[in-house]
Design a protein around this motif. Structure first.
Motif, mmCIF file in Angstrom:
data_model
loop_
_atom_site.group_PDB
_atom_site.id
_atom_site.type_symbol
_atom_site.label_atom_id
_atom_site.label_comp_id
_atom_site.label_asym_id
_atom_site.label_seq_id
_atom_site.Cartn_x
_atom_site.Cartn_y
_atom_site.Cartn_z
ATOM 1 N N PRO A 78 0.832 -1.216 0.000
ATOM 2 C CA PRO A 78 0.000 0.000 0.000
ATOM 3 C C PRO A 78 0.856 1.252 0.000
ATOM 4 N N GLY A 79 0.328 2.300 -0.611
ATOM 5 C CA GLY A 79 1.043 3.563 -0.672
ATOM 6 C C GLY A 79 0.319 4.559 -1.545
ATOM 7 N N GLU A 80 0.697 5.801 -1.414
ATOM 8 C CA GLU A 80 0.087 6.863 -2.218
ATOM 9 C C GLU A 80 0.633 6.799 -3.643
ATOM 10 N N GLU A 81 -0.271 6.895 -4.614
ATOM 11 C CA GLU A 81 0.118 6.768 -6.020
ATOM 12 C C GLU A 81 -0.241 8.031 -6.776
ATOM 13 N N ASN A 82 0.670 8.473 -7.619
ATOM 14 C CA ASN A 82 0.469 9.672 -8.431
ATOM 15 C C ASN A 82 0.788 9.338 -9.874
ATOM 16 N N CYS A 83 -0.194 9.447 -10.754
ATOM 17 C CA CYS A 83 -0.037 9.070 -12.159
ATOM 18 C C CYS A 83 -0.146 10.299 -13.051
ATOM 19 N N THR A 84 0.693 10.372 -14.057
ATOM 20 C CA THR A 84 0.664 11.444 -15.040
ATOM 21 C C THR A 84 0.833 10.841 -16.427
ATOM 22 N N TYR A 85 0.152 11.418 -17.411
ATOM 23 C CA TYR A 85 0.275 10.957 -18.786
ATOM 24 C C TYR A 85 1.528 11.538 -19.426
ATOM 25 N N PHE A 86 2.172 10.709 -20.254
ATOM 26 C CA PHE A 86 3.302 11.210 -21.018
ATOM 27 C C PHE A 86 2.796 12.242 -22.026
ATOM 28 N N ARG A 87 3.555 13.301 -22.161
ATOM 29 C CA ARG A 87 3.231 14.301 -23.197
ATOM 30 C C ARG A 87 4.067 13.955 -24.426
ATOM 31 N N HIS A 88 3.505 13.075 -25.236
ATOM 32 C CA HIS A 88 4.313 12.468 -26.300
ATOM 33 C C HIS A 88 4.751 13.464 -27.356
ATOM 34 N N PHE A 89 3.910 14.411 -27.701
ATOM 35 C CA PHE A 89 4.201 15.236 -28.857
ATOM 36 C C PHE A 89 4.448 16.699 -28.496
ATOM 37 N N THR A 90 4.649 16.993 -27.206
ATOM 38 C CA THR A 90 5.006 18.329 -26.762
ATOM 39 C C THR A 90 6.132 18.202 -25.747
ATOM 40 N N PRO A 91 6.882 19.272 -25.512
ATOM 41 C CA PRO A 91 7.957 19.201 -24.520
ATOM 42 C C PRO A 91 7.428 18.732 -23.175
ATOM 43 N N GLY A 92 8.048 17.720 -22.625
ATOM 44 C CA GLY A 92 7.518 17.082 -21.418
ATOM 45 C C GLY A 92 8.146 17.604 -20.150
ATOM 46 N N GLN A 93 7.564 17.182 -19.029
ATOM 47 C CA GLN A 93 8.025 17.567 -17.714
ATOM 48 C C GLN A 93 8.426 16.334 -16.904
ATOM 49 N N ASP A 94 8.681 15.236 -17.576
ATOM 50 C CA ASP A 94 8.992 13.993 -16.895
ATOM 51 C C ASP A 94 10.493 13.716 -16.861
ATOM 52 N N ALA A 95 11.296 14.727 -17.123
ATOM 53 C CA ALA A 95 12.743 14.524 -17.162
ATOM 54 C C ALA A 95 13.304 14.150 -15.799
ATOM 55 N N GLU A 96 12.571 14.458 -14.743
ATOM 56 C CA GLU A 96 13.065 14.089 -13.420
ATOM 57 C C GLU A 96 13.057 12.584 -13.222
ATOM 58 N N ILE A 97 12.277 11.849 -13.987
ATOM 59 C CA ILE A 97 12.234 10.401 -13.897
ATOM 60 C C ILE A 97 12.966 9.766 -15.072
ATOM 61 N N PHE A 98 12.731 10.254 -16.272
ATOM 62 C CA PHE A 98 13.350 9.683 -17.459
ATOM 63 C C PHE A 98 14.255 10.710 -18.134
ATOM 64 N N ASP A 99 15.295 10.225 -18.744
ATOM 65 C CA ASP A 99 16.120 11.093 -19.561
ATOM 66 C C ASP A 99 15.322 11.477 -20.792
ATOM 67 N N TYR A 100 15.048 12.760 -20.945
ATOM 68 C CA TYR A 100 14.095 13.238 -21.958
ATOM 69 C C TYR A 100 14.518 12.870 -23.372
ATOM 70 N N LYS A 101 15.808 13.014 -23.683
ATOM 71 C CA LYS A 101 16.261 12.839 -25.050
ATOM 72 C C LYS A 101 16.248 11.391 -25.510
ATOM 73 N N THR A 102 16.284 10.453 -24.587
ATOM 74 C CA THR A 102 16.330 9.039 -24.975
ATOM 75 C C THR A 102 15.032 8.316 -24.653
ATOM 76 N N GLN A 103 14.608 8.390 -23.392
ATOM 77 C CA GLN A 103 13.446 7.623 -22.971
ATOM 78 C C GLN A 103 12.184 8.026 -23.715
ATOM 79 N N LYS A 104 11.994 9.325 -23.904
ATOM 80 C CA LYS A 104 10.767 9.783 -24.541
ATOM 81 C C LYS A 104 10.709 9.357 -26.004
ATOM 82 N N GLU A 105 11.842 9.323 -26.664
ATOM 83 C CA GLU A 105 11.866 8.855 -28.050
ATOM 84 C C GLU A 105 11.424 7.397 -28.139
#
Length: 230
Positions: A78-105
């Motif tokens: 059990p734990g608190e869960e926070n979900c966000t959609y990937f912004r596939h076709f616009t500059p994203g804000q998920d770089a804190e989790i994934f490397d933007y230049k590689t993972q998003k591609e």
């Protein structure tokens, strides 16, 4: 076994394969990632994601669940869960989790290929519906493109699986990553099942739509009796 019975079995297997593939595309448990946990009685952050969405789960690690040198989890705790959609076709804000230049591609590629797989499934279903409502030779004629579309859908599913696998592998092997453990979850298993069922059954449906082969060496394909689906 009659040809009509074989086609009915193939249709049932295709329905199961399409259900598995659709489930995999819309869910977000393709892979689960865990960082290292150094101390007990602290909250750690695990993550699971799919083609469209990333979920971070904050899990409290008690003495019962703590294993020295292991990652955060299991994700079922059990734990608190926070979900966000990937912004596939616009500059994203998920770089804190994934490397933007590689993972998003990688995610863009896997998501786009999965859409092609769904499109091929739709085209195959339309051809299959036309085959079921048609008469005479029209039924067998529509089975050919239906089988090809389903086989292409399975092939696209396989490519999407491989892209996602390479995505996770590259992220884990990165020197800057915080993740030390990963595993592929049930959404990934659904996609694997969908690939096997769609590709093999689509190919089988294509073979069933072919003219009946000669029973004797001296017969020609034109002379051989052809089984027609009623």
């Amino acid at each position: 076994m009659q040809k009509r019975t074989k086609i009915k079995i193939a249709i049932f297997v295709l329905i199961v394969g399409m259900a598995c593939m659709f489930t995999a595309v819309v869910t977000d448990h393709w892979a689960v990632l865990s960082p290292r946990v150094e101390r007990v009685n602290e909250t750690c952050e695990a993550a699971h994601f799919g083609l469209w969405k990333l979920c971070k789960k904050y899990i409290y690690i008690s003495e019962e669940n703590f294993v020295q040198g292991h990652g955060c989890g299991p994700i079922s705790l059990p734990g608190e869960e926070n979900c966000t959609y990937f912004r596939h076709f616009t500059p994203g804000q998920d770089a804190e989790i994934f490397d933007y230049k590689t993972q998003k591609e990688y995610n863009i590629s896997a998501a786009a290929i999965s859409i092609f797989s769904l499109a091929f499934m739709i085209f195959g279903s339309l051809c299959l519906m036309g085959s079921c409502t048609g008469k005479g030779k029209g039924r067998d004629y529509l089975l050919k493109p239906a089988g090809m579309f389903y086989a292409f859908a399975g092939l696209c599913c396989f490519i999407s699986l491989e892209v996602m696998r390479q995505s996770v592998k590259r992220m884990i092997e990165s020197e800057e990553t915080i993740w030390i453990e990963y595993y592929y979850s049930w959404s990934f298993a659904c996609a694997c099942t969908g690939f096997v069922l769609l590709f093999l059954t689509g190919f089988a449906l294509l073979l069933l739509s072919m003219p009946h082969m000669p029973r004797n060496p001296w017969e020609t394909c034109m002379d051989a009796e052809q089984d027609q689906v009623e």
